[in-house]
Design a protein around this motif. Structure first.
Motif, PDB file in Angstrom:
ATOM      1  N   UNK A 160       0.833  -1.200   0.000  1.00  0.00           N
ATOM      2  CA  UNK A 160       0.000   0.000   0.000  1.00  0.00           C
ATOM      3  C   UNK A 160       0.872   1.256   0.000  1.00  0.00           C
ATOM      4  N   UNK A 161       0.322   2.317  -0.574  1.00  0.00           N
ATOM      5  CA  UNK A 161       1.061   3.572  -0.711  1.00  0.00           C
ATOM      6  C   UNK A 161       1.582   4.080   0.633  1.00  0.00           C
ATOM      7  N   UNK A 162       0.756   3.966   1.660  1.00  0.00           N
ATOM      8  CA  UNK A 162       1.150   4.501   2.967  1.00  0.00           C
ATOM      9  C   UNK A 162       2.427   3.835   3.471  1.00  0.00           C
ATOM     10  N   UNK A 163       2.530   2.531   3.266  1.00  0.00           N
ATOM     11  CA  UNK A 163       3.745   1.824   3.668  1.00  0.00           C
ATOM     12  C   UNK A 163       4.926   2.244   2.808  1.00  0.00           C
ATOM     13  N   UNK A 164       4.690   2.403   1.518  1.00  0.00           N
ATOM     14  CA  UNK A 164       5.754   2.740   0.584  1.00  0.00           C
ATOM     15  C   UNK A 164       6.429   4.067   0.932  1.00  0.00           C
ATOM     16  N   UNK A 165       5.648   5.028   1.409  1.00  0.00           N
ATOM     17  CA  UNK A 165       6.207   6.361   1.648  1.00  0.00           C
ATOM     18  C   UNK A 165       6.447   6.637   3.133  1.00  0.00           C
ATOM     19  N   UNK A 166       6.298   5.620   3.981  1.00  0.00           N
ATOM     20  CA  UNK A 166       6.461   5.844   5.418  1.00  0.00           C
ATOM     21  C   UNK A 166       7.917   5.718   5.839  1.00  0.00           C
ATOM     22  N   UNK A 167       8.395   6.728   6.526  1.00  0.00           N
ATOM     23  CA  UNK A 167       9.735   6.663   7.115  1.00  0.00           C
ATOM     24  C   UNK A 167      10.848   6.529   6.094  1.00  0.00           C
ATOM     25  N   UNK A 168      11.988   6.085   6.580  1.00  0.00           N
ATOM     26  CA  UNK A 168      13.162   5.922   5.726  1.00  0.00           C
ATOM     27  C   UNK A 168      13.565   4.461   5.666  1.00  0.00           C
ATOM     28  N   UNK A 169      14.207   4.083   4.567  1.00  0.00           N
ATOM     29  CA  UNK A 169      14.700   2.721   4.435  1.00  0.00           C
ATOM     30  C   UNK A 169      15.869   2.500   5.382  1.00  0.00           C
ATOM     31  N   UNK A 170      15.994   1.302   5.944  1.00  0.00           N
ATOM     32  CA  UNK A 170      17.116   1.036   6.851  1.00  0.00           C
ATOM     33  C   UNK A 170      18.446   1.059   6.110  1.00  0.00           C
TER      34      UNK A 170
END
Length: 328
Positions: free
Chosen positions: A304-314
């Protein structure tokens, strides 16, 4: 959903990335395969507001897979940030009879798609196209691999000059919030130090490393700096600080800038874009909505879009460990 889907729109938004044309091509050809009309939307969300539509066929996308940039063009749209602007966009889509929309871009593009779906009920699927590789839910974004190769090639050339003149080069690469390009290209090009936004290395630690290198007899070095790293207000201030506090180096700065966005996409980006373009059309046919199509362990997936744009990648800690070992 398959029986009802007759028209799918496609647009590119935000910063261009090598492989966007290959993704558009895959969307258009997938639509043709499934007997769906594909509508190309020029200039991103601004073109959506102004109704800049064109029917795309397989002939429309011939000879584009190897081209950089995006032939649909891209544009920033302040108007689309408003409800009124999004209402205009939705009106044009409905007037054209577009059943669903595929958007190719980054987090800003996906955020716009979320609002469009929430306010007007238009099904949307996203394809991650950004050189920064800063989207969650996919191992790689379209354009990232090409940008990496561009940066490594540039640093290789800079190193020739650094070695010839006993110089220290600070090379700034793109990455306001993510250091993927800096870290991977830095390791790939054999940089002595890499400064990234995800971790504050600290100026003093960097100076200690440079001093150690100088005492060991090293007369030239490469430091890769992500544009979002803030050891100094900017890379030029950082260069001045090094020059004032460390003797023995002739210091130069090279800002690679938008050269990282251009050029023909690599084979990897062409293949990735093709997979994700097909995946986006098929996600819509399955009835999926408000999701991004990504690649995880070589498998096309959706999130989902919300997960895709949430926070930063580790941060890739293993790669940082490799850097520490290989620069000893």
């Amino acid at each position: 959903m398959l029986e009802k889907m007759q028209k799918i729109g496609v647009l590119t938004s935000g910063g261009d990335a090598p492989g966007m044309n290959a993704a558009i091509r895959a969307v258009v050809r997938s639509c043709s395969f499934y007997n769906i009309e594909c509508i190309g939307i020029y200039r991103g969300y601004q073109g959506l507001i102004e109704g800049e539509f064109e029917v795309l066929t397989a002939r429309s996308v011939r000879n584009v897979i190897n081209k950089g940039g995006t032939f649909l063009k891209s544009a920033r749209s302040q108007e689309f940030r408003t409800k009124e602007g999004r209402a205009k966009a939705a009106t044009h889509l409905k007037k054209e009879g577009v059943d669903a929309l595929i958007v190719i871009g980054g987090d800003g593009t996906f955020t716009g798609a979320i609002y469009l779906e929430q306010e007007h009920g238009i099904p949307v699927v996203g394809i991650p196209g950004t050189i920064d590789n800063d989207i969650n839910g996919t191992d790689y974004t379209i354009g990232y691999d090409t940008a990496l190769n561009t940066v490594v090639d540039a640093i290789d050339k800079i190193r020739d000059t650094a070695s010839s003149h006993d110089r220290l080069f600070l090379v700034e690469v793109m990455g306001r919030d993510a250091g993927d390009i800096a870290l991977n290209a830095g390791v790939g090009a054999g940089a002595e130090e890499i400064l990234i936004p995800e971790e504050n290395m600290g100026v003093e630690k960097m100076m200690e490393s440079l001093e150690k290198s100088r005492k060991s007899g090293k007369t030239s070095s490469i430091i890769v700096v992500a544009e979002g790293e803030k050891s100094g207000k900017n890379i030029f201030e950082l260069a001045d600080y090094i020059g004032q506090n460390l003797e023995g180096y002739d210091i130069r700065v090279s800002v690679l800038g938008h050269i990282q966005r251009g050029g023909a996409p690599s084979c990897y980006d062409r293949v990735l874009a093709s997979k994700l373009g097909v995946g986006a059309v098929e996600a819509l046919l399955r009835g999926e909505n408000r999701v991004m199509v990504g690649i995880t362990h070589k498998v096309v997936t959706t999130v989902d879009f919300e997960t895709a744009i949430s926070g930063t990648r580790p941060l890739d800690k293993e790669l940082r460990r490799v850097l520490n070992i290989t620069t000893v």
